[in-house]
Design a protein around this motif. Structure first.
Motif, PDB file in Angstrom:
ATOM      1  N   ARG A   1      23.721   9.397  20.194  1.00 19.28           N
ATOM      2  CA  ARG A   1      22.256   9.461  20.170  1.00 19.28           C
ATOM      3  C   ARG A   1      21.638   9.235  21.543  1.00 19.28           C
ATOM      4  O   ARG A   1      20.430   9.388  21.707  1.00 19.28           O
ATOM      5  N   THR A   2      22.442   8.860  22.532  1.00 22.67           N
ATOM      6  CA  THR A   2      21.893   8.626  23.866  1.00 22.67           C
ATOM      7  C   THR A   2      21.725   9.924  24.645  1.00 22.67           C
ATOM      8  O   THR A   2      21.046   9.949  25.670  1.00 22.67           O
ATOM      9  N   ARG A   3      22.325  11.001  24.193  1.00 23.79           N
ATOM     10  CA  ARG A   3      22.291  12.258  24.944  1.00 23.79           C
ATOM     11  C   ARG A   3      20.931  12.942  24.804  1.00 23.79           C
ATOM     12  O   ARG A   3      20.343  12.966  23.719  1.00 23.79           O
TER      13      ARG A   3
ATOM     14  N   VAL B   1      28.714   6.773  17.934  1.00 28.85           N
ATOM     15  CA  VAL B   1      29.598   6.673  16.773  1.00 28.85           C
ATOM     16  C   VAL B   1      30.762   7.645  16.934  1.00 28.85           C
ATOM     17  O   VAL B   1      30.572   8.780  17.400  1.00 28.85           O
ATOM     18  N   TYR B   2      31.944   7.197  16.512  1.00 29.35           N
ATOM     19  CA  TYR B   2      33.128   8.050  16.550  1.00 29.35           C
ATOM     20  C   TYR B   2      33.820   8.056  15.207  1.00 29.35           C
ATOM     21  O   TYR B   2      33.831   7.054  14.488  1.00 29.35           O
TER      22      TYR B   2
ATOM     23  N   GLU C   1      31.381   3.583  31.105  1.00 30.89           N
ATOM     24  CA  GLU C   1      30.671   4.824  30.779  1.00 30.89           C
ATOM     25  C   GLU C   1      29.769   4.640  29.562  1.00 30.89           C
ATOM     26  O   GLU C   1      28.601   5.057  29.570  1.00 30.89           O
ATOM     27  N   LEU C   2      30.285   3.992  28.531  1.00 27.12           N
ATOM     28  CA  LEU C   2      29.465   3.777  27.347  1.00 27.12           C
ATOM     29  C   LEU C   2      28.349   2.772  27.610  1.00 27.12           C
ATOM     30  O   LEU C   2      27.280   2.860  27.000  1.00 27.12           O
ATOM     31  N   TRP C   3      28.555   1.810  28.502  1.00 28.73           N
ATOM     32  CA  TRP C   3      27.490   0.875  28.867  1.00 28.73           C
ATOM     33  C   TRP C   3      26.358   1.614  29.583  1.00 28.73           C
ATOM     34  O   TRP C   3      25.179   1.340  29.339  1.00 28.73           O
ATOM     35  N   GLU C   4      26.698   2.566  30.441  1.00 29.46           N
ATOM     36  CA  GLU C   4      25.671   3.359  31.115  1.00 29.46           C
ATOM     37  C   GLU C   4      24.846   4.147  30.094  1.00 29.46           C
ATOM     38  O   GLU C   4      23.615   4.251  30.220  1.00 29.46           O
ATOM     39  N   ARG C   5      25.511   4.688  29.089  1.00 31.17           N
ATOM     40  CA  ARG C   5      24.780   5.420  28.042  1.00 31.17           C
ATOM     41  C   ARG C   5      23.891   4.465  27.251  1.00 31.17           C
ATOM     42  O   ARG C   5      22.753   4.801  26.917  1.00 31.17           O
ATOM     43  N   TYR C   6      24.411   3.287  26.930  1.00 30.51           N
ATOM     44  CA  TYR C   6      23.650   2.289  26.178  1.00 30.51           C
ATOM     45  C   TYR C   6      22.388   1.893  26.940  1.00 30.51           C
ATOM     46  O   TYR C   6      21.294   1.802  26.361  1.00 30.51           O
TER      47      TYR C   6
ATOM     48  N   GLU D   1      29.190  -9.796  21.516  1.00 30.87           N
ATOM     49  CA  GLU D   1      27.978  -9.664  20.705  1.00 30.87           C
ATOM     50  C   GLU D   1      26.976  -8.651  21.259  1.00 30.87           C
ATOM     51  O   GLU D   1      25.823  -8.619  20.824  1.00 30.87           O
ATOM     52  N   ILE D   2      27.421  -7.800  22.175  1.00 30.94           N
ATOM     53  CA  ILE D   2      26.597  -6.669  22.608  1.00 30.94           C
ATOM     54  C   ILE D   2      27.366  -5.393  22.266  1.00 30.94           C
ATOM     55  O   ILE D   2      28.119  -4.850  23.080  1.00 30.94           O
ATOM     56  N   PRO D   3      27.230  -4.911  21.010  1.00 35.43           N
ATOM     57  CA  PRO D   3      28.016  -3.753  20.558  1.00 35.43           C
ATOM     58  C   PRO D   3      27.430  -2.450  21.091  1.00 35.43           C
ATOM     59  O   PRO D   3      26.214  -2.256  21.095  1.00 35.43           O
ATOM     60  N   ILE D   4      28.296  -1.555  21.544  1.00 36.78           N
ATOM     61  CA  ILE D   4      27.814  -0.296  22.105  1.00 36.78           C
ATOM     62  C   ILE D   4      28.425   0.938  21.442  1.00 36.78           C
ATOM     63  O   ILE D   4      27.956   2.048  21.701  1.00 36.78           O
ATOM     64  N   ALA D   5      29.434   0.767  20.594  1.00 29.88           N
ATOM     65  CA  ALA D   5      30.024   1.922  19.903  1.00 29.88           C
ATOM     66  C   ALA D   5      30.752   1.459  18.648  1.00 29.88           C
ATOM     67  O   ALA D   5      31.168   0.300  18.541  1.00 29.88           O
TER      68      ALA D   5
END
Length: 212
Positions: free
Chosen positions: A114-116, A101-102, A135-140, A67-71
């Motif tokens: 959008r994190t960049r 988003v991919y 990696e995606l968690w770090e961006r989140y 329940e913590i969506p990141i992508a």
């Protein structure tokens, strides 16, 4: 021999996209959900008759913790370009409060992130270049302003599940996550405004449980 161009969108998901995610370190059981319907469709009233519009359904939603969506990934068959699904995916991501988003067609991935902050929001990735969960968690965390280990510990605290299979609706999930993240960053006065019957008690319970 069947050509990739002849495969359906679902075949592309099963034969190419899912294996690429597993190779990147994503757990099929806990971090990947496929064909996720997150709205029931808008209700239209015509006189004394009602009809329901099309459900919104994401091909893949990726979670760092349940329940913590990141992508989100929107898949297309291989007759489409790798970026063909990005606009649809962006619409879903806006609804679900997901920053990355991919779009994918079996040849690779097209990323909108959008994190960049370096200006390179969009790029194409090869099949072997999909980011790992870490990696995606770090961006989140960067996108949400989660900066310290203490803030991260609160933000990733799991939901309560009673074994019944019940999951929060997408707007309850957003309300809960945003509230917990705000408290983790030191905000201690928060107002949630939700309509009658939308599960304020459930959202409040999950917030309390995660903070407790």
């Amino acid at each position: 021999m069947t050509s990739k161009k002849d495969l359906s969108e679902r075949d592309i998901c099963t034969k190419f996209i899912l294996p690429d995610l597993v190779k990147a370190g994503w757990d099929v059981q806990t971090q990947i959900r496929e064909e996720v319907s997150f709205t029931d469709g808008r209700i239209y009233v015509r006189g004394n008759r009602t009809t329901r519009g099309t459900r919104k359904r994401a091909d893949f939603i990726l979670y760092y913790k349940p329940e913590i969506p990141i992508a989100i990934i929107e898949a297309k068959d291989n007759k489409h370009s790798v970026r063909a699904g990005i606009q649809q995916g962006l619409g879903y991501a806006e609804t679900l409060d997901i920053p990355v988003v991919y779009s994918a067609n079996g040849d690779g991935f097209f990323e909108h992130d959008r994190t960049r902050t370096d200006g390179k929001i969009e790029q194409e990735l090869g099949r072997d270049a999909f980011p790992s969960p870490e990696e995606l968690w770090e961006r989140y965390k960067k996108y949400k302003g989660i900066e310290t280990p203490e803030q991260e510990k609160i933000a990733e605290e799991p939901y309560y599940f009673d074994g019944s299979g019940r999951k929060p609706r997408y707007y309850q999930q957003i309300a809960t996550n945003r509230t917990v993240e705000a408290i983790a960053k030191g905000q201690n006065r928060i107002l949630l405004t939700m309509a009658t019957g939308t599960g304020k008690t459930y959202a409040a319970f999950q917030i309390i449980h995660r903070l407790w």
